[in-house]
Design an enzyme around this catalytic site. Structure first.
Site, mmCIF file in Angstrom:
data_model
loop_
_atom_site.group_PDB
_atom_site.id
_atom_site.type_symbol
_atom_site.label_atom_id
_atom_site.label_comp_id
_atom_site.label_asym_id
_atom_site.label_seq_id
_atom_site.Cartn_x
_atom_site.Cartn_y
_atom_site.Cartn_z
ATOM 1 N N CYS A 37 0.831 -1.210 0.000
ATOM 2 C CA CYS A 37 0.000 0.000 0.000
ATOM 3 C C CYS A 37 0.865 1.259 0.000
ATOM 4 O O CYS A 37 0.546 2.248 0.675
ATOM 5 C CB CYS A 37 -0.950 0.005 1.192
ATOM 6 S SG CYS A 37 -2.215 -1.274 1.129
ATOM 7 N N ALA A 38 1.959 1.197 -0.747
ATOM 8 C CA ALA A 38 2.866 2.347 -0.883
ATOM 9 C C ALA A 38 3.428 2.341 -2.305
ATOM 10 O O ALA A 38 4.640 2.359 -2.505
ATOM 11 C CB ALA A 38 3.969 2.284 0.148
#
Length: 459
Positions: free
Chosen positions: A374-375
């Protein structure tokens, strides 16, 4: 050899075996392997979600019989529940050393907390491209806009890039991670706060990865807001928190309009309560709030020197061990970063990260994370466009967990080189799994879909 600390305890040297610092509710959980053995689960995925501390699970069991509606209830259990909820709010605020006029809003998680603050910020927000999506996507939707700064190769140059955007700007907020969920690295909070405040901006710290690893103080740092999740703080019961300055939150529209957020309602409109009630519409998560408060009490009772040393030993053991495997490369943001928290991202040459993670689980009973964490902007900038693996260590880990991971990786590299993995694993739509999975499922309800998947694989 041992290390003496100013606070008193004698700590083990970095090369010594160490045990978990606090017991987890899942300490004795055993999982099946492909060869038929059952082993204790080595959970190195705490950066995604931690198990509950044993003390947290016990606290939840203690208060569950007393659960009832909170606020406005005259019943005995309602009175007890309301008192428990508000005391939990106070404990959570105390844990981050909130100022006297700060408020604590109970949310669902960090993502929810940042979205809440995004609805209240009265101007443009400044962020770095290193952020977890929880501290990036809400700002992209802000009506006031967002400026995204690309991080530089050093801390010094990254701070200079932030200052260049702040000078003469009209940014109301600088939103920044307390510790990267990809590399564990961080910028010096005191310098970030000084820069932002000098140019009239407030600071939000995404504390999701920092607070499970280090003590933090709103008062001492001058940070204006901190957001974090219970599920990363050894309290995975569906709650999080946003703590900070009252004025923006009192002036903002109710985040979740509904019962509990109002003082008076007519068919034409409503008179809204001040924060925090203003943003806690609906029945709040009492159990989640109590779980976080219990975790906060347990962490606050730890000697901070022993806590940091425990993690430092494990992280050094992990990084050194990974460095000894020629096929493994670790990722880093800044060449001049201070000591990271216990999060390490790495790749294995010639192997898809999903395959490695599936192998470690099926043949060694190890849980690590694979993917882009999630980056996506940061992972892409680091050159990990196909994803990577992430291992994270914390209070519930000991040397045995790290050593098992390193042994598993060495075994994987050997099996990959000799072709022993062929036919045992398969990829479908980018997701790796076993070609045939003989492992039994736990005897708990709710696993029908997983059972169907396993049956299809055997067929």
């Amino acid at each position: 050899m041992s290390l003496s600390t100013p606070s008193g305890p004698v700590l083990p040297a970095a090369d010594a075996n160490i045990e978990a610092l606090l017991p987890l509710a899942a300490d004795e959980t055993r999982v099946p392997l492909l060869d038929g053995r059952w082993v204790r689960y080595a959970n190195l995925d705490g950066a995604a979600s931690t198990p509950a501390l044993a003390s947290v699970a016990a606290r939840v069991a203690e208060v569950t019989p007393w659960y009832s509606s909170v606020h406005r209830g005259a019943g005995y259990l309602s009175q007890v529940s309301t008192a428990l909820y508000e005391e939990a709010r106070h404990t959570i605020a105390t844990f981050v050393d909130a100022r006297e006029d700060d408020i604590a809003v109970i949310t669902r998680n960090t993502t929810d907390a940042v979205n809440l603050l995004a609805s209240a910020v009265p101007g443009r927000t400044l962020v770095l491209d290193i952020e977890h999506h929880a501290n990036l996507l809400p700002w992209q939707r802000s009506p006031h806009g967002v400026t995204v700064v690309t991080g530089e190769s050093t801390v010094a140059r990254t701070l200079a890039a932030l200052e260049a955007e702040l000078v003469g700007s009209r940014h109301a907020l600088l939103a920044i991670t307390g510790a990267s969920n990809v590399t564990g690295e961080s910028l010096p909070i005191d310098r970030v706060v000084a820069l932002a405040h000098e140019h009239g901006a407030r600071v939000l710290l995404d504390g999701a990865q920092l607070l499970p690893h280090r003590r933090f103080s709103l008062t001492a740092t001058g940070v204006d807001y901190v957001a974090f999740s219970g599920h990363k703080l050894y309290a995975p019961y569906g709650a999080g928190a946003l703590i900070g300055r009252r004025d923006w939150l009192d002036d903002a529209p109710a985040y979740l309009a509904g019962g509990g957020s109002v003082q008076r309602v007519t068919v034409e409109g409503a008179t809204w309560s001040p924060a925090p009630a203003r943003h806690e519409g609906g029945t709040p998560n009492l159990i989640g709030a109590l779980a976080i408060a219990s975790a906060c009490e347990a962490l606050a009772a730890l000697d901070p020197v022993a806590w940091e040393h425990h993690e430092r030993v494990l992280r050094e053991r992990l990084v050194e061990g990974l460095g000894a495997i020629p096929e493994v490369s670790t990722a880093a943001l800044w060449e001049d970063a201070a000591e990271p928290v216990g999060v390490v991202t790495f790749t294995v040459a010639g192997a898809d990260a999903g395959l490695v993670a599936t192998y470690l689980s099926a043949e060694h009973g190890i849980g690590v994370r694979d993917g882009k964490f999630c980056a996506h902007p940061l992972v892409t900038r680091l050159g990990l466009v196909e994803g990577a693996l992430r291992a994270s260590v914390g209070l519930g880990n000991g040397s045995e967990d790290v050593d098992r991971l390193l042994a598993g990786l060495r075994a994987f590299v050997s099996a990959l080189a000799t072709g022993e993995l062929e036919g045992r694993y398969r990829s479908a739509d980018g997701l790796w799994g076993l070609a045939a999975d003989p492992r039994p499922l736990p005897r708990i309800a709710g696993l029908a879909a997983l059972a169907r998947t396993a049956s299809a694989c055997r067929g």
